[in-house]
Scaffold this motif. Structure first.
Motif, short mmCIF file in Angstrom:
data_model
loop_
_atom_site.label_atom_id
_atom_site.label_comp_id
_atom_site.label_asym_id
_atom_site.label_seq_id
_atom_site.Cartn_x
_atom_site.Cartn_y
_atom_site.Cartn_z
N ALA A 1 84.80 -21.05 -114.38
CA ALA A 1 84.12 -21.14 -113.08
C ALA A 1 83.75 -22.60 -112.81
CB ALA A 1 82.88 -20.25 -113.07
N PRO A 2 84.73 -23.46 -112.52
CA PRO A 2 84.47 -24.90 -112.40
C PRO A 2 83.59 -25.27 -111.21
CG PRO A 2 86.72 -24.40 -111.76
CD PRO A 2 86.17 -23.15 -112.36
N ARG A 3 83.40 -24.38 -110.25
CA ARG A 3 82.58 -24.71 -109.09
C ARG A 3 81.27 -23.91 -109.07
NH1 ARG A 3 84.85 -27.91 -105.49
NH2 ARG A 3 83.34 -27.28 -103.90
N ASP A 4 80.89 -23.34 -110.17
CA ASP A 4 79.64 -22.59 -110.25
C ASP A 4 78.49 -23.58 -110.52
OD1 ASP A 4 77.44 -21.00 -110.80
OD2 ASP A 4 78.57 -19.58 -112.04
N PRO A 5 77.54 -23.72 -109.58
CA PRO A 5 76.47 -24.69 -109.80
C PRO A 5 75.59 -24.35 -110.99
CG PRO A 5 76.01 -23.32 -107.88
CD PRO A 5 77.43 -23.04 -108.28
N ALA A 6 75.48 -23.06 -111.34
CA ALA A 6 74.67 -22.69 -112.50
C ALA A 6 75.26 -23.23 -113.78
CB ALA A 6 74.53 -21.16 -112.57
N VAL A 7 76.60 -23.33 -113.83
CA VAL A 7 77.25 -23.89 -115.01
C VAL A 7 76.94 -25.38 -115.11
CG1 VAL A 7 79.48 -24.39 -116.08
CG2 VAL A 7 79.08 -22.15 -115.01
N GLY A 8 77.06 -26.10 -114.00
CA GLY A 8 76.75 -27.53 -114.03
C GLY A 8 75.30 -27.79 -114.41
#
Length: 283
Positions: A225-232
């Motif tokens: 999920a490269p565009r998931d803000p929670a991951v960032g």
């Protein structure tokens, strides 16, 4: 993967962390939000029209739906009793009467035949989610465990993986983090392509001080999920705790890039301000 996606992925997770001690634990990142039990209604071609109608009514007028389902159940036989109880439980959820909803969902599960383990799993999940919505994590655990058994009997790996995540949330809330990690291990095995399992694993590993493991898990979440803000956001917290300030800064900036107006962006801005002001990790 496109060049843009690769660059974003690099911003999210950064390089592997150095072996440096944690600088302190950041706050919880919204791990314990209860999810609505309504999302688990069965969606099969065999779903009776009466149940569909009752569930639709519950969305608009929960009290009327409850009364209708109660009358239906009083005269129902066999499988219809479970379906009527299903609608009663959903109406109770809408009215925020969570303990009653939990109990009626559990009754409904028990009334479903062994020939329909998928429906049993969904009703067990509803019972667990109702308990979580009522802030009764310990009561939710056995419901999720039974639902997982049902899902595995049905051969429904995706459902089982999601239920293991639900179980892990309940175990964390019940202050059983090691058991929660075991549940997330099973979730990743059952659904290796589910970024939620990897992200929650990274959060829990970080909270347990296992930063190398957390880094590996958040990297996999970012691949999925490269565009998931929670991951960032999580990648930035992990990097900050490992004293990788510039990597943390890039991860928080990636959150602003993909979701500048979201709740994660507010947290990322606060963390960036703290990094600039104190040269320290988010507290």
């Amino acid at each position: 993967m496109t060049i843009a996606a690769a660059l974003l992925l690099a911003m999210q997770v950064g390089p592997n962390p150095a072996s440096t001690p944690p600088l302190g634990a950041p706050p919880e990142l919204e791990e314990q939000r209860a999810r609505s039990a309504a999302a688990s209604a069965p969606r099969t071609a065999q779903t009776p029209s009466r149940l569909v109608e009752c569930l639709r009514l519950a969305a608009d007028d929960a009290e009327s739906a409850y009364d209708s389902a109660t009358s239906w159940r009083a005269n129902a036989r066999d499988a219809e009793r479970a379906q009527a109880a299903h609608c009663q439980g959903l109406a109770l959820v809408r009215m925020e009467r969570y303990p009653e909803a939990r109990d009626i969902f559990a009754v409904a599960r028990g009334e479903v035949g062994d020939d329909n383990p998928t429906y049993r799993a969904r009703l067990g999940a509803m019972a667990g989610n109702a308990a979580m919505a009522g802030r009764e994590a310990s009561a939710a655990i056995p419901h999720f465990e039974r639902a997982i058994v049902d899902a595995n009997i049905a051969g429904q790996n995706d459902i089982a993986a999601g239920l293991e995540i639900d179980l892990a949330r309940a175990l964390v809330a019940a202050e059983r983090p090691e058991d929660a990690m075991a549940a997330l291990d099973r979730a990743r095995e059952a659904g290796p392509g589910d970024p939620r399992a990897w992200l929650l694993s990274a959060k829990l590993s970080r909270q347990l001080g296992r930063l190398m493991e957390a880094q590996r898990q958040v990297e996999q979440a970012a691949v999925l999920a490269p565009r998931d803000p929670a991951v960032g956001l999580e990648a930035g917290v992990i990097a900050a705790l490992a004293n990788r300030t510039e990597d943390a800064r890039r991860s928080f900036e990636s959150v602003l890039l993909v979701a500048p107006d979201g709740a994660e962006a507010d947290r990322a801005r606060a963390y960036l301000a703290q990094l600039s002001a104190e040269g320290n990790s988010p507290q």
